[in-house]
Motif scaffolding. Structure first.
Motif, PDB file in Angstrom:
ATOM      1  N   THR A 100      -3.621  -4.518   5.064  1.00  0.00           N
ATOM      2  CA  THR A 100      -2.741  -4.519   3.653  1.00  0.00           C
ATOM      3  C   THR A 100      -3.554  -3.355   2.400  1.00  0.00           C
ATOM      4  N   THR A 101      -4.445  -3.469   2.407  1.00  0.00           N
ATOM      5  CA  THR A 101      -5.550  -2.977   1.543  1.00  0.00           C
ATOM      6  C   THR A 101      -4.834  -1.031   2.424  1.00  0.00           C
ATOM      7  N   VAL A 102      -5.452  -0.760   2.918  1.00  0.00           N
ATOM      8  CA  VAL A 102      -4.902   0.416   3.531  1.00  0.00           C
ATOM      9  C   VAL A 102      -3.805   0.803   3.393  1.00  0.00           C
ATOM     10  N   ALA A 103      -2.807   0.669   3.155  1.00  0.00           N
ATOM     11  CA  ALA A 103      -1.616   1.144   4.283  1.00  0.00           C
ATOM     12  C   ALA A 103      -1.132   0.608   2.613  1.00  0.00           C
ATOM     13  N   THR A 104      -1.371  -0.194   1.848  1.00  0.00           N
ATOM     14  CA  THR A 104      -0.797   0.688   0.211  1.00  0.00           C
ATOM     15  C   THR A 104      -1.376   1.471  -0.074  1.00  0.00           C
ATOM     16  N   LEU A 105      -2.411   2.325  -0.179  1.00  0.00           N
ATOM     17  CA  LEU A 105      -3.238   3.038  -0.735  1.00  0.00           C
ATOM     18  C   LEU A 105      -3.014   4.506   0.157  1.00  0.00           C
ATOM     19  N   VAL A 106      -2.588   4.138   0.925  1.00  0.00           N
ATOM     20  CA  VAL A 106      -2.200   5.662   1.666  1.00  0.00           C
ATOM     21  C   VAL A 106      -0.910   5.907   0.890  1.00  0.00           C
ATOM     22  N   CYS A 107       0.744   4.602   1.700  1.00  0.00           N
ATOM     23  CA  CYS A 107       1.551   5.074   0.409  1.00  0.00           C
ATOM     24  C   CYS A 107       1.552   5.504  -0.671  1.00  0.00           C
ATOM     25  N   SER A 108       0.143   4.765  -1.551  1.00  0.00           N
ATOM     26  CA  SER A 108       0.789   4.752  -3.225  1.00  0.00           C
ATOM     27  C   SER A 108      -0.383   6.637  -2.564  1.00  0.00           C
ATOM     28  N   SER A 119       8.157   1.156   1.553  1.00  0.00           N
ATOM     29  CA  SER A 119       8.385  -0.503   1.768  1.00  0.00           C
ATOM     30  C   SER A 119       8.429  -0.135   2.980  1.00  0.00           C
ATOM     31  N   CYS A 120       9.193   0.799   4.085  1.00  0.00           N
ATOM     32  CA  CYS A 120       9.256   0.256   5.588  1.00  0.00           C
ATOM     33  C   CYS A 120       8.127   1.054   6.115  1.00  0.00           C
ATOM     34  N   ILE A 121       7.392   1.696   5.666  1.00  0.00           N
ATOM     35  CA  ILE A 121       6.197   2.133   5.847  1.00  0.00           C
ATOM     36  C   ILE A 121       5.072   0.982   5.915  1.00  0.00           C
ATOM     37  N   ILE A 122       5.570   0.287   4.423  1.00  0.00           N
ATOM     38  CA  ILE A 122       4.000  -1.100   4.936  1.00  0.00           C
ATOM     39  C   ILE A 122       5.046  -1.993   5.558  1.00  0.00           C
ATOM     40  N   SER A 123       6.703  -2.202   6.006  1.00  0.00           N
ATOM     41  CA  SER A 123       6.761  -2.790   7.097  1.00  0.00           C
ATOM     42  C   SER A 123       6.372  -2.627   8.580  1.00  0.00           C
ATOM     43  N   ILE A 124       6.402  -1.365   9.155  1.00  0.00           N
ATOM     44  CA  ILE A 124       6.294  -1.290  10.478  1.00  0.00           C
ATOM     45  C   ILE A 124       4.212  -1.111  10.551  1.00  0.00           C
ATOM     46  N   ILE A 125       3.369  -0.576   9.366  1.00  0.00           N
ATOM     47  CA  ILE A 125       2.387  -1.264   9.901  1.00  0.00           C
ATOM     48  C   ILE A 125       1.838  -2.841   9.906  1.00  0.00           C
ATOM     49  N   SER A 126       2.651  -3.270   9.206  1.00  0.00           N
ATOM     50  CA  SER A 126       2.682  -4.825   8.820  1.00  0.00           C
ATOM     51  C   SER A 126       3.620  -5.138  10.632  1.00  0.00           C
TER      52      SER A 126
END
Length: 99
Positions: free
Chosen positions: A39-47, A13-20
């Motif tokens: 959003t899709t790329v950030a979620t995919l990378v975190c997954s 969640s921290c990484i997605i927040s930083i990317i956003s």
């Protein structure tokens, strides 16, 4: 303090927040972005990083899938438990953890 900050960076969640926030800054600067793609790329990378075990929950007592410390019913002390068929079972005595 630096160690705490690095531990917090292990949360997806921290990484997605930083990317956003970075995407918002780029949009403010006039760069045209496809927010759905970001959003899709950030979620995919975190997954992928979670699957590889690079990102994890830093608040858990023991690291590893399904392992954590719970108070053992038989021994009345905290022991390591593993998840078996949806229940947490003491590794030492086999007692099922009652929440």
């Amino acid at each position: 303090m630096l160690k705490t900050m690095l531990e917090r960076l292990k949360k997806p969640s921290c990484i997605i927040s930083i990317i956003s926030h970075m995407a918002a800054i780029l949009i403010i600067m006039g760069v045209h972005l496809n927010l759905s793609a970001v959003t899709t790329v950030a979620t995919l990378v975190c997954s992928i990083l979670v699957t590889l075990g690079i990102l994890s929950n830093p608040d858990t007592v023991n690291k590893g899938y399904g392992d954590d410390l719970f108070k053992c019913a038989d021994e009345a002390v905290e022991t390591q438990h593993v998840q078996v068929n949806g229940q947490m079972v003491c590794k030492d005595c086999g007692a099922v953890y009652a929440s």
